[in-house]
Scaffold this motif. Structure first.
Motif, PDB file in Angstrom:
ATOM      1  N   PRO A 198       0.808  -1.230   0.000  1.00  0.00           N
ATOM      2  CA  PRO A 198       0.000   0.000   0.000  1.00  0.00           C
ATOM      3  C   PRO A 198       0.839   1.278   0.000  1.00  0.00           C
ATOM      4  CG  PRO A 198      -0.878  -1.581   1.584  1.00  0.00           C
ATOM      5  CD  PRO A 198       0.457  -2.112   1.137  1.00  0.00           C
ATOM      6  N   THR A 199       2.145   1.153   0.289  1.00  0.00           N
ATOM      7  CA  THR A 199       3.021   2.329   0.305  1.00  0.00           C
ATOM      8  C   THR A 199       3.961   2.377  -0.901  1.00  0.00           C
ATOM      9  OG1 THR A 199       4.815   1.267   1.562  1.00  0.00           O
ATOM     10  CG2 THR A 199       2.981   2.199   2.818  1.00  0.00           C
ATOM     11  N   TYR A 239      -5.123   6.145  -6.753  1.00  0.00           N
ATOM     12  CA  TYR A 239      -4.061   5.448  -6.032  1.00  0.00           C
ATOM     13  C   TYR A 239      -4.492   4.049  -5.581  1.00  0.00           C
ATOM     14  CZ  TYR A 239      -1.061   9.568  -5.901  1.00  0.00           C
ATOM     15  OH  TYR A 239      -0.242  10.611  -6.260  1.00  0.00           O
ATOM     16  N   TYR A 252      -2.882  -0.666  -5.580  1.00  0.00           N
ATOM     17  CA  TYR A 252      -2.972  -1.772  -4.614  1.00  0.00           C
ATOM     18  C   TYR A 252      -3.657  -2.986  -5.235  1.00  0.00           C
ATOM     19  CZ  TYR A 252      -4.414  -4.368  -0.444  1.00  0.00           C
ATOM     20  OH  TYR A 252      -4.638  -5.360   0.481  1.00  0.00           O
ATOM     21  N   SER A 294      10.245   1.401  -0.100  1.00  0.00           N
ATOM     22  CA  SER A 294       9.191   2.237   0.457  1.00  0.00           C
ATOM     23  C   SER A 294       9.757   3.473   1.139  1.00  0.00           C
ATOM     24  CB  SER A 294       8.355   1.430   1.452  1.00  0.00           C
ATOM     25  OG  SER A 294       7.378   2.226   2.067  1.00  0.00           O
ATOM     26  N   GLU A 341       2.846  -0.856   8.194  1.00  0.00           N
ATOM     27  CA  GLU A 341       2.241   0.044   7.212  1.00  0.00           C
ATOM     28  C   GLU A 341       2.114   1.458   7.763  1.00  0.00           C
ATOM     29  OE1 GLU A 341      -1.861   0.818   4.658  1.00  0.00           O
ATOM     30  OE2 GLU A 341      -1.689  -1.001   5.886  1.00  0.00           O
ATOM     31  N   CYS A 352       4.023   4.612   6.106  1.00  0.00           N
ATOM     32  CA  CYS A 352       3.200   5.700   5.584  1.00  0.00           C
ATOM     33  C   CYS A 352       3.562   7.021   6.270  1.00  0.00           C
ATOM     34  CB  CYS A 352       1.723   5.377   5.784  1.00  0.00           C
ATOM     35  SG  CYS A 352       0.591   6.495   4.920  1.00  0.00           S
ATOM     36  N   CYS A 396       0.318   7.540   0.201  1.00  0.00           N
ATOM     37  CA  CYS A 396      -0.287   6.392   0.886  1.00  0.00           C
ATOM     38  C   CYS A 396      -1.578   6.753   1.584  1.00  0.00           C
ATOM     39  CB  CYS A 396       0.693   5.786   1.871  1.00  0.00           C
ATOM     40  SG  CYS A 396       1.264   6.967   3.131  1.00  0.00           S
TER      41      CYS A 396
END
Length: 451
Positions: free
Chosen positions: A303-304, A317, A321, A365, A433, A437, A448
């Protein structure tokens, strides 16, 4: 002739099973297409809802809530079922299990589709997860009673579920822009296909092995002396007409007449733990490590893994994912379906490679060492190849190396390790996460938190 028991018989269980299959094959009672189709459907339908839920994670809880919440709701109940089932699942006939998992998944997915609050949606995810755990354990154990092609078919079906579930969700919600609620509601009807596969397509099991399983035979049954005439009658039963399948299938839905006492259950639990011990290091641990790695990537890191929207081939965005999930599942499907051509017998190799992927993507990331999203997509696809290869080769090695009398138990028990790995990964993702983020936002990359 003096009667002999199974333990005293001159022929080994493998030899008796081979004779049974030879008689079966001569009459073409179990066409391979029926066997393959049945277990491919089992793998496909049992896993497809799990994949749809994970693909919809960002839509179910939003961008600000860690996707690990959905992952834990989707796997913790399944893990609990797999962890506890070896202690009692032999008391439940296979037919009853099928009805249970259909009911759980149907109700669960409709809760996910129709509920407006996050807690109610997560409750539906929990019910669907329980169904998935019971289904995987049940169908893996069923492969013990059939030709090894059943294991290959089930594994391929689970890989197909990943591809079908993620791709259908991608097409419906990202390309066609159909409603998320309608897409999930339609998927809730898929488990009804289990009834068609179980009652109409699946051939009767190997009679020698089914006669020794409490999930096929009544619990009051006991081993009785077996003479040559009896052995020949069992083998002959394998060559019985196709109509015998229906009676065999009807017999699978009867409950046991007697239940074990508390002391018997305690003794059985101790014996179960002893049987688990030799399976942990060679089979369960490497599979668990692979799943820890890939689900940290899927739910905690991916997700990032974002770039400015104009640098990606997406409109939103959240599409990134969903696309990552589809590419991962494509890799899983290819590797789970290729075991007939490529075998991996050193199970720790994919585990180590998967953990290396975790390190690389965490660094990506935080510091963006890979310059564009297309290389990230390729790495996610490779991640799926490793995960699928580890899964199918683990269970193939179990079927090839574990003694016949322990194989049904081992196939169900080893299945605990993948769920255990996902539980560990989901717990890590709750924090990972959020950390990644926040780090990105603090360094001028707020993607994110956008949808």
């Amino acid at each position: 002739m003096t009667p002999t028991t199974f333990e005293e018989a001159e022929d080994s269980p493998d030899e008796l099973r081979a004779r049974s299959r030879a008689a079966t094959s001569s009459k073409a009672t179990h066409p391979r297409w029926r066997l393959f189709s049945t277990f491919w459907i089992y793998g496909l339908i049992n896993n497809v809802l799990y994949v749809i839920i994970l693909s919809a994670a960002v839509d179910l809880v939003g961008a600000e809530v860690p996707k690990g919440v959905v992952l834990l709701a989707d796997v913790m109940p399944s893990f609990f079922v797999k962890l506890t089932a070896p202690f009692f699942v032999h008391l439940i006939p296979y037919g009853v299990r099928v009805w249970m998992l259909v009911a759980l998944s149907l109700v669960g997915m409709q809760c996910v589709a129709l509920a407006s609050s996050i807690p109610t949606r997560l409750f539906g995810v929990v019910l669907a997860s329980m169904s998935s755990g019971l289904g995987e354990l049940t169908f893996l154990q069923l492969t013990h009673f059939y030709d090894p092609i059943s294991m290959l078919a089930f594994s391929s079906g689970t890989g197909g579920a990943g591809l079908a579930g993620s791709f259908l969700y991608l097409v419906a919600t990202t390309w066609l822009r159909l409603s998320i609620r309608g897409t999930i509601f339609a998927s809730s009807l898929l488990p009804l296909i289990f009834f068609v596969a179980y009652y109409s397509i699946m051939p009767a099991p190997d009679p020698l092995l089914a006669s020794q399983s409490s999930s096929f035979a009544p619990r009051t049954a006991r081993y009785t002396p077996l003479g040559t005439d009896d052995e020949e009658s069992v083998i002959a039963a394998a060559a019985a007409p196709e109509d015998s399948d229906r009676g065999s299938i009807r017999s699978r839905i009867s409950f046991p007449r007697t239940m074990p006492s508390w002391n018997q259950m305690v003794d059985s639990s101790g014996q179960t733990l002893q049987r688990l011990a030799p399976l942990f290091v060679p089979y369960m641990l490497p599979l668990m490590l692979v799943y820890i790695g890939e689900y940290i990537i899927n739910q905690g890191i991916s997700p990032t893994l974002l770039f400015p929207i104009e640098e990606m081939p997406f409109e939103e965005y959240r599409d990134a994912y969903v696309t990552y999930g589809s590419l991962y599942q494509l890799g899983v499907f290819i590797s789970r379906s290729s075991s007939a051509f490529v075998r991996v017998r050193r199970l720790y190799i994919p585990a180590i490679l998967q953990l290396i992927n975790v390190v690389i993507l965490i660094i990506q990331s935080m510091y963006v060492i890979i310059p564009n999203v297309y290389l990230i997509m390729l790495l996610v696809f490779y991640e799926g190849l490793l995960g699928g290869a580890s899964y199918v080769n683990t269970f193939l090695l179990v079927s090839e190396t574990v003694p016949l009398e322990e194989r049904e138990f081992a196939m169900g028990a080893v299945g605990v390790s993948d769920s255990g790995g996902i539980v560990v990964a989901g717990t890590i993702c709750l924090y990972l996460e959020t950390f990644l983020c926040n780090y990105q936002k603090a360094h001028g990359r707020p993607y994110c938190g956008m949808t």
